[in-house]
Design a protein around this motif. Sequence first.
Motif, PDB file in Angstrom:
ATOM      1  N   ALA A  53       0.832  -1.204   0.000  1.00  0.00           N
ATOM      2  CA  ALA A  53       0.000   0.000   0.000  1.00  0.00           C
ATOM      3  C   ALA A  53       0.870   1.260   0.000  1.00  0.00           C
ATOM      4  O   ALA A  53       0.691   2.164   0.804  1.00  0.00           O
ATOM      5  CB  ALA A  53      -0.944  -0.008   1.199  1.00  0.00           C
ATOM      6  N   GLY A  54       1.824   1.293  -0.915  1.00  0.00           N
ATOM      7  CA  GLY A  54       2.677   2.475  -1.058  1.00  0.00           C
ATOM      8  C   GLY A  54       3.547   2.727   0.161  1.00  0.00           C
ATOM      9  O   GLY A  54       4.016   3.840   0.382  1.00  0.00           O
ATOM     10  N   GLY A  55       3.768   1.685   0.954  1.00  0.00           N
ATOM     11  CA  GLY A  55       4.607   1.839   2.143  1.00  0.00           C
ATOM     12  C   GLY A  55       3.811   2.209   3.385  1.00  0.00           C
ATOM     13  O   GLY A  55       4.332   2.178   4.491  1.00  0.00           O
ATOM     14  N   THR A  56       2.546   2.539   3.209  1.00  0.00           N
ATOM     15  CA  THR A  56       1.780   2.983   4.376  1.00  0.00           C
ATOM     16  C   THR A  56       1.408   1.805   5.275  1.00  0.00           C
ATOM     17  O   THR A  56       1.415   1.924   6.495  1.00  0.00           O
ATOM     18  CB  THR A  56       0.486   3.722   3.967  1.00  0.00           C
ATOM     19  OG1 THR A  56      -0.271   2.847   3.120  1.00  0.00           O
ATOM     20  CG2 THR A  56       0.799   4.989   3.211  1.00  0.00           C
ATOM     21  N   SER A  57       1.090   0.654   4.676  1.00  0.00           N
ATOM     22  CA  SER A  57       0.763  -0.449   5.576  1.00  0.00           C
ATOM     23  C   SER A  57       1.998  -1.285   5.901  1.00  0.00           C
ATOM     24  O   SER A  57       2.081  -1.865   6.968  1.00  0.00           O
ATOM     25  CB  SER A  57      -0.392  -1.295   5.034  1.00  0.00           C
ATOM     26  OG  SER A  57       0.008  -1.960   3.875  1.00  0.00           O
ATOM     27  N   ARG A  58       2.976  -1.315   4.992  1.00  0.00           N
ATOM     28  CA  ARG A  58       4.182  -2.072   5.324  1.00  0.00           C
ATOM     29  C   ARG A  58       5.395  -1.663   4.488  1.00  0.00           C
ATOM     30  O   ARG A  58       5.300  -1.525   3.270  1.00  0.00           O
ATOM     31  CB  ARG A  58       3.925  -3.561   5.109  1.00  0.00           C
ATOM     32  CG  ARG A  58       5.042  -4.418   5.627  1.00  0.00           C
ATOM     33  CD  ARG A  58       4.718  -5.894   5.461  1.00  0.00           C
ATOM     34  NE  ARG A  58       5.754  -6.682   6.096  1.00  0.00           N
ATOM     35  CZ  ARG A  58       6.068  -7.935   5.735  1.00  0.00           C
ATOM     36  NH1 ARG A  58       5.390  -8.536   4.770  1.00  0.00           N
ATOM     37  NH2 ARG A  58       7.030  -8.584   6.345  1.00  0.00           N
ATOM     38  N   ILE A  59       6.516  -1.487   5.188  1.00  0.00           N
ATOM     39  CA  ILE A  59       7.822  -1.354   4.532  1.00  0.00           C
ATOM     40  C   ILE A  59       8.700  -2.395   5.201  1.00  0.00           C
ATOM     41  O   ILE A  59       8.918  -2.334   6.408  1.00  0.00           O
ATOM     42  CB  ILE A  59       8.462   0.023   4.788  1.00  0.00           C
ATOM     43  CG1 ILE A  59       7.573   1.155   4.277  1.00  0.00           C
ATOM     44  CG2 ILE A  59       9.850   0.100   4.157  1.00  0.00           C
ATOM     45  CD1 ILE A  59       8.020   2.535   4.764  1.00  0.00           C
ATOM     46  N   CYS A  60       9.177  -3.351   4.427  1.00  0.00           N
ATOM     47  CA  CYS A  60      10.006  -4.383   5.035  1.00  0.00           C
ATOM     48  C   CYS A  60      11.296  -4.492   4.227  1.00  0.00           C
ATOM     49  O   CYS A  60      11.262  -4.648   3.011  1.00  0.00           O
ATOM     50  CB  CYS A  60       9.262  -5.719   5.047  1.00  0.00           C
ATOM     51  SG  CYS A  60      10.244  -7.020   5.809  1.00  0.00           S
ATOM     52  N   ILE A  61      12.411  -4.373   4.913  1.00  0.00           N
ATOM     53  CA  ILE A  61      13.674  -4.399   4.187  1.00  0.00           C
ATOM     54  C   ILE A  61      14.607  -5.415   4.823  1.00  0.00           C
ATOM     55  O   ILE A  61      14.775  -5.453   6.041  1.00  0.00           O
ATOM     56  CB  ILE A  61      14.283  -2.981   4.121  1.00  0.00           C
ATOM     57  CG1 ILE A  61      15.653  -3.000   3.468  1.00  0.00           C
ATOM     58  CG2 ILE A  61      14.360  -2.324   5.468  1.00  0.00           C
ATOM     59  CD1 ILE A  61      16.126  -1.619   3.101  1.00  0.00           C
ATOM     60  N   THR A  62      15.162  -6.276   3.982  1.00  0.00           N
ATOM     61  CA  THR A  62      16.075  -7.322   4.449  1.00  0.00           C
ATOM     62  C   THR A  62      17.429  -7.111   3.797  1.00  0.00           C
ATOM     63  O   THR A  62      17.504  -6.905   2.582  1.00  0.00           O
ATOM     64  CB  THR A  62      15.529  -8.710   4.055  1.00  0.00           C
ATOM     65  OG1 THR A  62      14.271  -8.892   4.711  1.00  0.00           O
ATOM     66  CG2 THR A  62      16.474  -9.807   4.476  1.00  0.00           C
ATOM     67  N   ASP A  63      18.473  -7.124   4.601  1.00  0.00           N
ATOM     68  CA  ASP A  63      19.811  -6.978   4.021  1.00  0.00           C
ATOM     69  C   ASP A  63      20.726  -8.073   4.540  1.00  0.00           C
ATOM     70  O   ASP A  63      20.421  -8.749   5.527  1.00  0.00           O
ATOM     71  CB  ASP A  63      20.378  -5.586   4.328  1.00  0.00           C
ATOM     72  CG  ASP A  63      20.723  -5.383   5.801  1.00  0.00           C
ATOM     73  OD1 ASP A  63      21.485  -6.193   6.362  1.00  0.00           O
ATOM     74  OD2 ASP A  63      20.237  -4.392   6.393  1.00  0.00           O
ATOM     75  N   ASN A  64      21.864  -8.254   3.860  1.00  0.00           N
ATOM     76  CA  ASN A  64      22.853  -9.235   4.308  1.00  0.00           C
ATOM     77  C   ASN A  64      24.085  -8.537   4.860  1.00  0.00           C
ATOM     78  O   ASN A  64      25.201  -8.997   4.694  1.00  0.00           O
ATOM     79  CB  ASN A  64      23.219 -10.181   3.153  1.00  0.00           C
ATOM     80  CG  ASN A  64      23.935  -9.439   2.034  1.00  0.00           C
ATOM     81  OD1 ASN A  64      23.937  -8.201   2.010  1.00  0.00           O
ATOM     82  ND2 ASN A  64      24.549 -10.163   1.117  1.00  0.00           N
ATOM     83  N   THR A 147      16.660  -7.530   9.224  1.00  0.00           N
ATOM     84  CA  THR A 147      15.366  -7.268   8.602  1.00  0.00           C
ATOM     85  C   THR A 147      14.631  -6.246   9.455  1.00  0.00           C
ATOM     86  O   THR A 147      14.511  -6.416  10.664  1.00  0.00           O
ATOM     87  CB  THR A 147      14.521  -8.555   8.521  1.00  0.00           C
ATOM     88  OG1 THR A 147      15.159  -9.456   7.621  1.00  0.00           O
ATOM     89  CG2 THR A 147      13.125  -8.241   7.997  1.00  0.00           C
ATOM     90  N   ILE A 148      14.182  -5.193   8.836  1.00  0.00           N
ATOM     91  CA  ILE A 148      13.402  -4.195   9.571  1.00  0.00           C
ATOM     92  C   ILE A 148      12.019  -4.144   8.946  1.00  0.00           C
ATOM     93  O   ILE A 148      11.878  -3.916   7.738  1.00  0.00           O
ATOM     94  CB  ILE A 148      14.105  -2.822   9.558  1.00  0.00           C
ATOM     95  CG1 ILE A 148      15.466  -2.971  10.235  1.00  0.00           C
ATOM     96  CG2 ILE A 148      13.243  -1.773  10.264  1.00  0.00           C
ATOM     97  CD1 ILE A 148      16.207  -1.706  10.512  1.00  0.00           C
ATOM     98  N   ASP A 149      11.032  -4.412   9.782  1.00  0.00           N
ATOM     99  CA  ASP A 149       9.664  -4.514   9.292  1.00  0.00           C
ATOM    100  C   ASP A 149       8.847  -3.393   9.926  1.00  0.00           C
ATOM    101  O   ASP A 149       8.682  -3.354  11.138  1.00  0.00           O
ATOM    102  CB  ASP A 149       9.106  -5.896   9.687  1.00  0.00           C
ATOM    103  CG  ASP A 149       7.938  -6.280   8.816  1.00  0.00           C
ATOM    104  OD1 ASP A 149       7.382  -5.388   8.145  1.00  0.00           O
ATOM    105  OD2 ASP A 149       7.568  -7.478   8.810  1.00  0.00           O
ATOM    106  N   VAL A 150       8.381  -2.485   9.088  1.00  0.00           N
ATOM    107  CA  VAL A 150       7.670  -1.307   9.587  1.00  0.00           C
ATOM    108  C   VAL A 150       6.220  -1.420   9.142  1.00  0.00           C
ATOM    109  O   VAL A 150       5.937  -1.441   7.942  1.00  0.00           O
ATOM    110  CB  VAL A 150       8.283  -0.016   8.996  1.00  0.00           C
ATOM    111  CG1 VAL A 150       7.512   1.209   9.455  1.00  0.00           C
ATOM    112  CG2 VAL A 150       9.754   0.092   9.364  1.00  0.00           C
ATOM    113  N   ARG A 151       5.303  -1.505  10.108  1.00  0.00           N
ATOM    114  CA  ARG A 151       3.886  -1.639   9.741  1.00  0.00           C
ATOM    115  C   ARG A 151       3.093  -0.445  10.216  1.00  0.00           C
ATOM    116  O   ARG A 151       3.442   0.203  11.191  1.00  0.00           O
ATOM    117  CB  ARG A 151       3.303  -2.918  10.348  1.00  0.00           C
ATOM    118  CG  ARG A 151       3.820  -4.160   9.641  1.00  0.00           C
ATOM    119  CD  ARG A 151       3.323  -5.392  10.345  1.00  0.00           C
ATOM    120  NE  ARG A 151       3.973  -6.585   9.811  1.00  0.00           N
ATOM    121  CZ  ARG A 151       3.455  -7.336   8.843  1.00  0.00           C
ATOM    122  NH1 ARG A 151       2.295  -7.034   8.304  1.00  0.00           N
ATOM    123  NH2 ARG A 151       4.112  -8.388   8.392  1.00  0.00           N
TER     124      ARG A 151
END
Length: 623
Positions: A53-64, A147-151
């Motif tokens: 939803a354009g980042g409004t309901s979720r932004i989740c970023i996973t890195d190594n 992993t940072i999960d922003v809801r």
Amino acid sequence: MGTTARAIQALPDLLVSQIAAGEVVERPASAVKELLENALDAGATDIVLRLEAGGTSRICITDNGAGIADEQLILAVTRHATSKIASLDELESVGTLGFRGEALASIAAVSQMTVTSRTAAQSSAWQVCNAGGQWAQQPAAGNLGTTIDVRSLYFNTPARRKFLKTENTEHAHCSDVFTRVAMAFPGVGFQLFKDGKLVQHLQPGAWLQRVGQLLPSGVAETGRVIDLAAGDLRLFGLMGEPSESRGRADAQFLYVNGRFVRDKLLMHAVRAAYEDVLHRDRYPVYALFLSLPHRAVDVNVHPAKTEVRFRDSRGIYDFVRKSLTAQLSSSRAAPVETQRLSEPVAAWSVTGRPHDTGIGEFLAAFAPVAQREVQAPIPDLLGHQADASLHPPATSYSSPVSYSESPTGVSSAAAFPQITQVPAKTESGEYLGQAIVQLHGIYILAQRADGVVIVDMHAAHERILYEQLKSAWDGKAQVESQRLLVPLVVPVDPRLIEGVSEAAGLWAQMGFDLGVLSMNEVAVRAIPALLADHDLAGLLQSWLEDLAQFGVAHTFQSRRNEWLAGMACHRAVRANRKLSLPEMNALLRQMEQTERSDQCNHGRPTWRHFSMREMDAWFMRGQ
Ligand code: ADP
Ligand code: MG
């Protein structure tokens, strides 16, 4: 206002973070930027971004990347806690993208956030989440990295939520941020998911390949790769051809030490370089990376760090403008049929970067080249040497037009170049070939060994005249001036009045006679004859504004260029003027000798080449 006075008290931490979030997390895209930068600072080589939803309901970023040690997880989400700087001295030479230690805390203050991370030293991952207003930590499953999960962004700040646009618009902003970051880190693989669907998958690779995937199609194939240095400054990147310009400024990428910036000064310098080959309403495409010692630039000007402040802004302005102008003035010569994207660009491929320095290796790729004025390791893929750019080819021909006959320095005999010499045979430098015929009074058709060339004769002649007018002007110059019967008194902003006396000699050279009457008034006693019909007050104001902002040299040069371009257009050979073969060939030879002759003064191409191979393909010969 009649409210009762309250005692002063320190604000609770959460409220402070929510206030800071107003600046740091203006919209979902700002959170995305901070999270991508954190992953890069942690040395990640593989980053996956999921937006819902354009980042409004979720932004989740996973890195190594390097990960966050379990005992530091809570600190990471605490305001003003950072691993990137520890002193003012380090702030002044900061080499990471982040350093303010407020992004995670700010995002967490306006969302439900979970951070899961594992470092190489840990056998399993740990997780913190801020459910119920408290941070709680627990063991979790997870690979090396973070992993940072922003809801539910802004779930607790309805006022901010109201300012959000549609999901599509917010997604587009996030996607822009993704593009900007990905362009600067070709050695890192990126994936972008939109509502569960993979929409962008960028493999790690060479910069030119990355840029080809992210710029509008066609631009990277035809653009000029540049790599220029002067002292501590280095400018690397790709300049789109004027013919690839756009109606909107939506494909302009400027970076300072690897950081995407919107810097007025730099944008203006680039614009000024294109000015001469582009119409006013067209916007060039470019991706340019300026690098300079960290201490020469202050990045701590704005919470989102998209603005910077240069110690020596004038020097940087001049470096950028002059180097790019020189690039654009060299002709592209004959098109070579190479697939540019398949050719590796030496010295540019950022692969794994050391985990502790974040963008260190990226910057090392930019490291200023000591004691070398011009650096040219990368032959432009069309065969130019990058260093030739700082020394545009000398125009060796002597113009057949005499400039001595009028006060503007330009003879009216310039209506069409008189033929003094007709080259007998095609030499290798004659990439426009030999004229065969004039088409419909507009085009010249020429033949060369590997195909044909079509030239727009008005456009080409206009550019030739314009360049001649400019060199004539530089050579002697004193513009025809017209005295006013009654001096005109023009009100001028007191801030700008200095510019009148500061550049006295140049005003005179341009045909003005100005006198300062008071702190805010200028008397105009004479004006350039060319400007007789102009709104003088407005004109003077805008010149003085330019002077204050961009300095004497640039202002006078760009104004001068505007007039000369107008004159050239006026004088250039018109359609339906019949040309003889020697005249046509003379025009072609002059084009080859003229700087910037690939475009007319409005940025349209002046010629095109059609190769035998293309023609064979059209007619399916040999298939
Ligand atoms: P800053 O980036 O300015 O230091 P942030 O609030 O963005 O501040 O992050 C705080 C700290 O958390 C960082 O200094 C870093 O040590 C750690 N951190 C954040 N994101 C990551 C990540 N993706 N990988 C490893 N460490 C991270
Ligand atoms: Mg950060």
